[in-house]
Design an enzyme around this catalytic site. Structure first.
Site, PDB file in Angstrom:
ATOM      1  N   GLN A 151      12.874 -42.827  -6.371  1.00 61.20           N
ATOM      2  CA  GLN A 151      11.882 -41.968  -5.731  1.00 61.20           C
ATOM      3  C   GLN A 151      11.356 -40.930  -6.718  1.00 61.20           C
ATOM      4  OE1 GLN A 151      10.753 -42.649  -2.752  1.00 61.20           O
ATOM      5  NE2 GLN A 151       9.310 -40.947  -2.647  1.00 61.20           N
ATOM      6  N   VAL A 180       3.374 -39.026  -2.255  1.00 60.88           N
ATOM      7  CA  VAL A 180       4.755 -39.429  -2.539  1.00 60.88           C
ATOM      8  C   VAL A 180       5.707 -38.349  -2.048  1.00 60.88           C
ATOM      9  CG1 VAL A 180       6.399 -40.083  -4.331  1.00 60.88           C
ATOM     10  CG2 VAL A 180       3.976 -40.683  -4.590  1.00 60.88           C
ATOM     11  N   ALA A 181       6.710 -38.751  -1.296  1.00 58.13           N
ATOM     12  CA  ALA A 181       7.681 -37.787  -0.766  1.00 58.13           C
ATOM     13  C   ALA A 181       8.590 -37.276  -1.878  1.00 58.13           C
ATOM     14  CB  ALA A 181       8.514 -38.432   0.330  1.00 58.13           C
ATOM     15  N   HIS A 188      12.039 -43.957   2.743  1.00 61.29           N
ATOM     16  CA  HIS A 188      12.505 -45.135   2.015  1.00 61.29           C
ATOM     17  C   HIS A 188      13.983 -44.995   1.642  1.00 61.29           C
ATOM     18  CE1 HIS A 188       8.870 -47.546   1.490  1.00 61.29           C
ATOM     19  NE2 HIS A 188       8.205 -46.416   1.344  1.00 61.29           N
ATOM     20  N   ASP A 195       7.151 -50.626   2.974  1.00 60.69           N
ATOM     21  CA  ASP A 195       5.730 -50.740   2.656  1.00 60.69           C
ATOM     22  C   ASP A 195       5.383 -52.220   2.748  1.00 60.69           C
ATOM     23  OD1 ASP A 195       5.591 -48.055   2.230  1.00 60.69           O
ATOM     24  OD2 ASP A 195       5.552 -48.167   0.044  1.00 60.69           O
ATOM     25  N   GLU A 238      -1.407 -43.763   5.186  1.00 62.31           N
ATOM     26  CA  GLU A 238      -0.772 -44.896   4.511  1.00 62.31           C
ATOM     27  C   GLU A 238      -0.681 -46.069   5.491  1.00 62.31           C
ATOM     28  OE1 GLU A 238       2.960 -43.958   2.718  1.00 62.31           O
ATOM     29  OE2 GLU A 238       2.090 -42.596   1.246  1.00 62.31           O
ATOM     30  N   HIS A 241       2.698 -48.221   5.331  1.00 64.15           N
ATOM     31  CA  HIS A 241       4.043 -47.659   5.510  1.00 64.15           C
ATOM     32  C   HIS A 241       4.472 -47.741   6.978  1.00 64.15           C
ATOM     33  CE1 HIS A 241       7.306 -44.738   4.324  1.00 64.15           C
ATOM     34  NE2 HIS A 241       7.308 -44.593   5.640  1.00 64.15           N
TER      35      HIS A 241
END
Length: 268
Positions: A151, A180-181, A188, A195, A238, A241
């Site tokens: 990540q 992006v987290a 995730h 995804d 997204e 997702h």
């Protein structure tokens, strides 16, 4: 004069034979090339289809127990407990304000293309893929479970992308976080999010996204970051997702037009 005609006929015959030979050589070259291309495309098609498939879901549990209580009442109680347990893990909220619990642990299952997911969502994801293919739509899992390191790598790449466009470090970080987290706040990392994209041969991305948007709830999945909920989720649209929340919750979220944050607030 007769001798001249003789030589002329011989030369004409030779030219004809040469041209015929060239045509045959060209024809054989075309046939061989076509055969090689056909075999290669067939191999690629099989490879792609194999990559899109989830591992078969066993018909029975492979543990030592039978899975059925001798006392029907005990079996009913066990089922109720399982449903309660599922609500606890499938509805865990992870976002910027709610990081993943420190002791969170997950049992993973690896898919045929190398991606991994929480083993508990595997049968639901398999059913979703089977239904999509039955409707002529061919999705693939492009990304499943991620480690903290993975990540962070994705975040760093996104920040670098914005810096290359002329953003300052602070601006690049802020923009990257809308896509992006931050590590520790990504679904995730739960193993509950995937995804999903198109295979690129039988379906386009838009076809897959449209099918998922209309059908995923039937299998317990929700479109986690819809375009009209960005201010609540903190994440840009997204369409690829999807997050497993359970069929009951997913159905309510879909029909009421909610995001996960809104749904959990209404259930308090």
């Amino acid at each position: 004069m007769e001798k001249s005609n003789y030589h002329s006929n011989v030369n004409h015959h030779k030219r004809h034979m040469k041209q015929s030979g060239e045509k045959r050589a060209f024809l054989w070259a075309f046939i061989i090339s076509f055969t090689v291309c056909t075999l290669f495309l067939g191999w690629r098609l099989v490879s792609v289809l194999e990559a899109t498939q989830l591992p078969p879901i066993p018909a029975t549990h492979t543990g030592s127990g039978t899975g059925v209580a001798e006392n029907p009442e005990e079996n009913t109680l066990a089922t109720a407990k399982e449903q309660g347990d599922e609500q606890e893990w499938s509805l865990i909220l992870v976002n910027r304000q709610n990081p993943i619990p420190a002791q969170y642990d997950v049992e993973l299952e690896q898919l045929s293309n190398g991606e991994r997911i929480d083993i508990r969502i595997s049968p639901y994801l398999q059913d979703l893929f089977d239904a999509a293919r039955a409707d002529g739509v061919y999705p693939i899992v492009a990304s499943g479970y991620r480690t903290t390191e993975k990540q962070q790598e994705i975040m760093d790449e996104k920040v670098a992308e914005y810096k290359a466009k002329g953003y300052t470090s602070a601006q690049a970080k802020a923009e990257a976080e809308t896509w992006v987290a931050v590590p520790g706040t990504s679904e995730h990392q739960l193993g509950l999010a995937v995804d999903i994209n198109a295979d690129g041969i039988h379906s386009t991305g838009n076809e897959v996204y449209r099918w998922l948007d209309e059908n995923s709830y039937r299998f317990g999945f929700i479109r986690r970051y819809p375009p009209d909920k960005t201010e609540i989720t903190g994440v840009s649209n997204e369409p690829w997702h999807y997050r497993y929340v359970g069929i009951e919750a997913a159905t309510k979220i879909y029909h009421q037009g909610l995001c996960l944050e809104e749904y959990l607030n209404t259930e308090k």
